[in-house]
Design a protein around this motif. Structure first.
Motif, PDB file in Angstrom:
ATOM      1  N   ALA A  39       0.936  -1.290   0.047  1.00 24.70           N
ATOM      2  CA  ALA A  39       0.213   0.069  -0.027  1.00 24.70           C
ATOM      3  C   ALA A  39       0.937   1.111  -0.007  1.00 24.70           C
ATOM      4  O   ALA A  39       1.247   1.800   1.098  1.00 24.70           O
ATOM      5  CB  ALA A  39      -1.027   0.225   1.289  1.00 24.70           C
ATOM      6  N   GLY A  40       1.194   1.741  -1.342  1.00 26.92           N
ATOM      7  CA  GLY A  40       2.090   2.956  -1.343  1.00 26.92           C
ATOM      8  C   GLY A  40       3.598   2.574  -0.742  1.00 26.92           C
ATOM      9  O   GLY A  40       4.237   3.398  -0.192  1.00 26.92           O
ATOM     10  N   GLY A  41       3.972   1.316  -0.926  1.00 24.08           N
ATOM     11  CA  GLY A  41       5.230   0.794  -0.569  1.00 24.08           C
ATOM     12  C   GLY A  41       5.343   0.135   0.844  1.00 24.08           C
ATOM     13  O   GLY A  41       6.489  -0.340   1.172  1.00 24.08           O
ATOM     14  N   ALA A 364       3.310   1.971 -15.094  1.00 19.87           N
ATOM     15  CA  ALA A 364       2.081   1.602 -14.429  1.00 19.87           C
ATOM     16  C   ALA A 364       2.549   0.880 -13.214  1.00 19.87           C
ATOM     17  O   ALA A 364       3.304  -0.070 -13.316  1.00 19.87           O
ATOM     18  CB  ALA A 364       1.330   0.557 -15.388  1.00 19.87           C
ATOM     19  N   VAL A 365       1.788   1.002 -11.974  1.00 15.85           N
ATOM     20  CA  VAL A 365       1.835   0.200 -10.730  1.00 15.85           C
ATOM     21  C   VAL A 365       0.230  -0.573 -10.598  1.00 15.85           C
ATOM     22  O   VAL A 365      -0.316  -0.433 -11.062  1.00 15.85           O
ATOM     23  CB  VAL A 365       1.946   1.318  -9.595  1.00 15.85           C
ATOM     24  CG1 VAL A 365       3.308   1.991  -9.810  1.00 15.85           C
ATOM     25  CG2 VAL A 365       0.804   2.189  -9.571  1.00 15.85           C
ATOM     26  N   ALA A 366       0.738  -1.616  -9.752  1.00 16.22           N
ATOM     27  CA  ALA A 366      -0.561  -2.476  -9.411  1.00 16.22           C
ATOM     28  C   ALA A 366      -1.478  -1.521  -8.645  1.00 16.22           C
ATOM     29  O   ALA A 366      -0.859  -0.939  -8.036  1.00 16.22           O
ATOM     30  CB  ALA A 366      -0.180  -3.761  -8.911  1.00 16.22           C
ATOM     31  N   ALA A 367      -2.705  -1.815  -8.909  1.00 19.36           N
ATOM     32  CA  ALA A 367      -3.669  -0.792  -8.313  1.00 19.36           C
ATOM     33  C   ALA A 367      -5.044  -1.707  -8.119  1.00 19.36           C
ATOM     34  O   ALA A 367      -6.139  -1.499  -8.902  1.00 19.36           O
ATOM     35  CB  ALA A 367      -3.725   0.459  -9.027  1.00 19.36           C
ATOM     36  N   LEU A 368      -5.188  -2.544  -7.274  1.00 18.68           N
ATOM     37  CA  LEU A 368      -6.511  -3.373  -7.112  1.00 18.68           C
ATOM     38  C   LEU A 368      -7.623  -2.064  -6.854  1.00 18.68           C
ATOM     39  O   LEU A 368      -7.332  -1.401  -5.785  1.00 18.68           O
ATOM     40  CB  LEU A 368      -6.292  -4.277  -5.736  1.00 18.68           C
ATOM     41  CG  LEU A 368      -5.347  -5.301  -6.037  1.00 18.68           C
ATOM     42  CD1 LEU A 368      -5.305  -5.914  -4.754  1.00 18.68           C
ATOM     43  CD2 LEU A 368      -6.019  -6.357  -7.033  1.00 18.68           C
ATOM     44  N   THR A 369      -8.498  -2.362  -7.165  1.00 17.16           N
ATOM     45  CA  THR A 369      -9.667  -1.362  -7.161  1.00 17.16           C
ATOM     46  C   THR A 369     -10.126  -1.222  -5.738  1.00 17.16           C
ATOM     47  O   THR A 369     -10.207  -2.022  -4.968  1.00 17.16           O
ATOM     48  CB  THR A 369     -11.206  -1.794  -8.057  1.00 17.16           C
ATOM     49  OG1 THR A 369     -10.538  -2.237  -9.150  1.00 17.16           O
ATOM     50  CG2 THR A 369     -12.063  -0.930  -7.820  1.00 17.16           C
ATOM     51  N   THR A 372      -5.479   0.966  -1.647  1.00 17.31           N
ATOM     52  CA  THR A 372      -3.986   1.893  -1.822  1.00 17.31           C
ATOM     53  C   THR A 372      -3.249   1.429  -2.840  1.00 17.31           C
ATOM     54  O   THR A 372      -2.917   0.238  -2.791  1.00 17.31           O
ATOM     55  CB  THR A 372      -3.580   1.940  -0.494  1.00 17.31           C
ATOM     56  OG1 THR A 372      -4.384   2.728   0.468  1.00 17.31           O
ATOM     57  CG2 THR A 372      -2.222   3.042  -0.691  1.00 17.31           C
ATOM     58  N   PRO A 373      -3.070   2.040  -3.983  1.00 15.51           N
ATOM     59  CA  PRO A 373      -2.226   1.618  -5.180  1.00 15.51           C
ATOM     60  C   PRO A 373      -0.898   1.117  -4.739  1.00 15.51           C
ATOM     61  O   PRO A 373      -0.278   1.744  -3.553  1.00 15.51           O
ATOM     62  CB  PRO A 373      -2.418   2.726  -6.027  1.00 15.51           C
ATOM     63  CG  PRO A 373      -3.225   3.557  -5.749  1.00 15.51           C
ATOM     64  CD  PRO A 373      -3.620   3.383  -4.464  1.00 15.51           C
ATOM     65  N   SER A 374      -0.118   0.123  -5.127  1.00 15.27           N
ATOM     66  CA  SER A 374       1.169  -0.173  -4.924  1.00 15.27           C
ATOM     67  C   SER A 374       2.114   0.783  -5.332  1.00 15.27           C
ATOM     68  O   SER A 374       1.952   1.715  -6.225  1.00 15.27           O
ATOM     69  CB  SER A 374       1.571  -1.622  -5.626  1.00 15.27           C
ATOM     70  OG  SER A 374       2.783  -2.074  -5.700  1.00 15.27           O
ATOM     71  N   ALA A 375       3.465   0.780  -4.859  1.00 20.61           N
ATOM     72  CA  ALA A 375       4.666   1.654  -5.258  1.00 20.61           C
ATOM     73  C   ALA A 375       5.292   0.941  -6.432  1.00 20.61           C
ATOM     74  O   ALA A 375       6.291   1.330  -7.101  1.00 20.61           O
ATOM     75  CB  ALA A 375       5.368   1.783  -4.206  1.00 20.61           C
ATOM     76  N   THR A 376       4.795  -0.394  -6.754  1.00 27.44           N
ATOM     77  CA  THR A 376       5.599  -1.432  -7.624  1.00 27.44           C
ATOM     78  C   THR A 376       4.822  -1.668  -8.714  1.00 27.44           C
ATOM     79  O   THR A 376       3.409  -1.625  -8.566  1.00 27.44           O
ATOM     80  CB  THR A 376       6.473  -2.460  -6.950  1.00 27.44           C
ATOM     81  OG1 THR A 376       5.428  -3.414  -6.532  1.00 27.44           O
ATOM     82  CG2 THR A 376       7.188  -1.771  -5.979  1.00 27.44           C
ATOM     83  N   ASP A 377       4.961  -2.822  -9.501  1.00 26.05           N
ATOM     84  CA  ASP A 377       4.027  -3.270 -10.525  1.00 26.05           C
ATOM     85  C   ASP A 377       3.236  -4.506 -10.042  1.00 26.05           C
ATOM     86  O   ASP A 377       2.650  -5.244 -10.942  1.00 26.05           O
ATOM     87  CB  ASP A 377       4.935  -3.611 -11.841  1.00 26.05           C
ATOM     88  CG  ASP A 377       6.031  -4.697 -11.560  1.00 26.05           C
ATOM     89  OD1 ASP A 377       6.176  -5.097 -10.413  1.00 26.05           O
ATOM     90  OD2 ASP A 377       6.648  -5.181 -12.506  1.00 26.05           O
ATOM     91  N   THR A 378       3.606  -4.938  -8.758  1.00 29.02           N
ATOM     92  CA  THR A 378       3.043  -6.019  -8.249  1.00 29.02           C
ATOM     93  C   THR A 378       2.432  -5.744  -6.890  1.00 29.02           C
ATOM     94  O   THR A 378       2.698  -4.826  -5.999  1.00 29.02           O
ATOM     95  CB  THR A 378       3.856  -7.109  -7.805  1.00 29.02           C
ATOM     96  OG1 THR A 378       4.558  -7.505  -9.187  1.00 29.02           O
ATOM     97  CG2 THR A 378       3.148  -8.541  -7.340  1.00 29.02           C
ATOM     98  N   GLN A 379       1.015  -6.363  -6.868  1.00 28.38           N
ATOM     99  CA  GLN A 379       0.328  -5.972  -5.527  1.00 28.38           C
ATOM    100  C   GLN A 379      -0.537  -7.487  -5.277  1.00 28.38           C
ATOM    101  O   GLN A 379      -1.180  -8.013  -5.989  1.00 28.38           O
ATOM    102  CB  GLN A 379      -0.659  -5.124  -5.588  1.00 28.38           C
ATOM    103  CG  GLN A 379      -1.480  -4.648  -4.348  1.00 28.38           C
ATOM    104  CD  GLN A 379      -2.020  -3.476  -4.500  1.00 28.38           C
ATOM    105  OE1 GLN A 379      -2.868  -3.143  -5.432  1.00 28.38           O
ATOM    106  NE2 GLN A 379      -1.931  -2.243  -3.637  1.00 28.38           N
TER     107      GLN A 379
END
Length: 390
Positions: A39-41, A364-369, A372-379
């Protein structure tokens, strides 16, 4: 437990054979745990309400008017289980409508689900078992509204009778802007078919000024600011209009149900709607942004009490200023166990990866609906809890 009250009896009025009225109280209480790996890193672990289903209570009823006609209504309120707070302060933020059911179809007026989500939602894992309440299992950012998060205010909705498995419907939402009858309007139509183990649906949605109409009608959003909060499409908040076309199908074979769907989402004329705090991407003014989403899912009922689900979703965005458009891949795995007819335990595991450049012009970063969006490409995410229906 459903409790049906006779309005006639409650008022001390004698009921007649052709004028029966009833009101039903219903609801869902859902609470559990959520884990977000990035969540944001930072990792995030929380107790939360509304994981598998949004917590709610509602009242629905009808009055027999005779001759096959009925007056119908629904008032539905959402709330947060962990704090008791109402859904963004709205008394009936989920649904509030009244209308008439006739032999030729049902017409309702008020705050309602759009036809597209009503018809396509059943074919999406995110609208079924993949963390629907939290929204984390939806298609990226909920951009195609298959999940039905965004309601239609000031809406007129029609649903036809079902004939040989076929039904159609439509919704029109008036913008309510003085001097401009089409500003913020929403139009949605669809058709579905069910015959034995096979089901199919197709639907269409067109909205003007989507930041204020479709996404501005979300109870948690502002009517003046930027409602496109996810980097998946936040760069397109100033689009003049939005269009979604989609279709879904499913087939049941014994204990297995195989499903799939496709949606095409377009944001037209970027920069065409002024939005406070939102600047159109350089070089994208007047352009059209396109997202294509495909999903395949499978449900398996091992026993009447135990169900498993697995799904894969792929979304591809159009190019961004000559760069490769973003792509999002999402895997969902879930299990549900019934403790009784009205109480169950659930578990959902989600993983999203991203590539290319998103609507903001960044990697683009991973961002499950709704997460809180990820700081990387994976979440990665885990949700588990208990749900009770009454």
């Amino acid at each position: 437990m459903k409790k049906t009250l006779s309005l006639m009896a409650a008022c001390g009025i004698a009921c007649t054979a052709h004028a029966q009225s009833s009101v039903t109280l219903y609801g869902i209480v859902d609470a559990g745990f959520r884990y977000n790996s990035n969540a944001g890193g930072k990792s995030q672990f929380a107790i939360a309400g509304g994981n598998e289903s949004a917590s709610r209570f509602g009242v629905t009823g009808s009055e027999d008017l005779g001759g096959g006609y009925k007056a119908v209504f629904t008032l539905e309120s959402g709330f947060t289980t962990t704090t008791g707070a109402m859904q963004a302060g709205l008394m009936f933020g989920r649904q509030a409508f009244v209308g008439v059911a006739t032999p030729y179809g049902t017409v309702t007026l008020g705050r309602q689900y759009l036809t597209l989500s009503t018809y396509l939602g059943p074919f999406s894992s995110g609208s079924d078992w993949a963390a629907r309440g939290a929204g984390w299992g939806y298609h990226p950012a909920g951009l195609d509204d298959v999940d039905g998060t965004e309601r239609a205010n000031n809406a007129i909705k029609y649903v036809s009778p079902r004939y040989r498995g076929l039904q159609f419907g439509a919704t029109y939402s008036l913008g309510g802007i003085a001097g401009n009858t089409t500003q913020n309007q929403m139009i949605s139509a669809g058709v579905d078919y069910g015959n034995g183990p096979f089901k199919f649906a197709a639907a269409y949605l067109y909205v003007k000024n989507p930041n204020y109409s479709l996404f501005g009608n979300n109870a948690t959003s502002s009517t003046t600011g930027n409602n496109f909060s996810s980097p998946v499409f936040s760069g397109y908040a100033t689009a003049a209009s939005q269009q979604v076309v989609g279709a879904g199908a499913s087939y049941a074979i014994g204990s297995f149900t195989l499903g799939g769907m496709y949606t095409n989402t377009k944001f037209f004329n970027i920069g065409g709607t002024p939005v406070a705090g939102a600047k159109p991407p350089a070089g994208e003014i007047g352009a059209t942004a396109t997202f294509n989403t495909g999903e395949a899912n499978l449900k398996y009922s091992m026993t009447p009490s135990l169900q498993f689900g697995v799904a894969y979703t792929y979304t591809r965005a159009s190019s961004y200023n000559g760069e490769s458009g973003a792509s999002y891949q999402q895997w969902s795995l879930g299990a549900d166990y019934l403790l009784s007819k009205r109480t169950d335990l659930y578990f959902v595991l989600l993983r999203e990866t991203a590539g290319g450049f998103d609507s903001t012009g960044h990697r683009a970063v991973a961002a499950l609906t709704s997460a809180t969006p990820s700081a990387t490409d994976t979440q990665n995410a885990v949700l588990l809890g208990i749900r009770h229906l009454f």
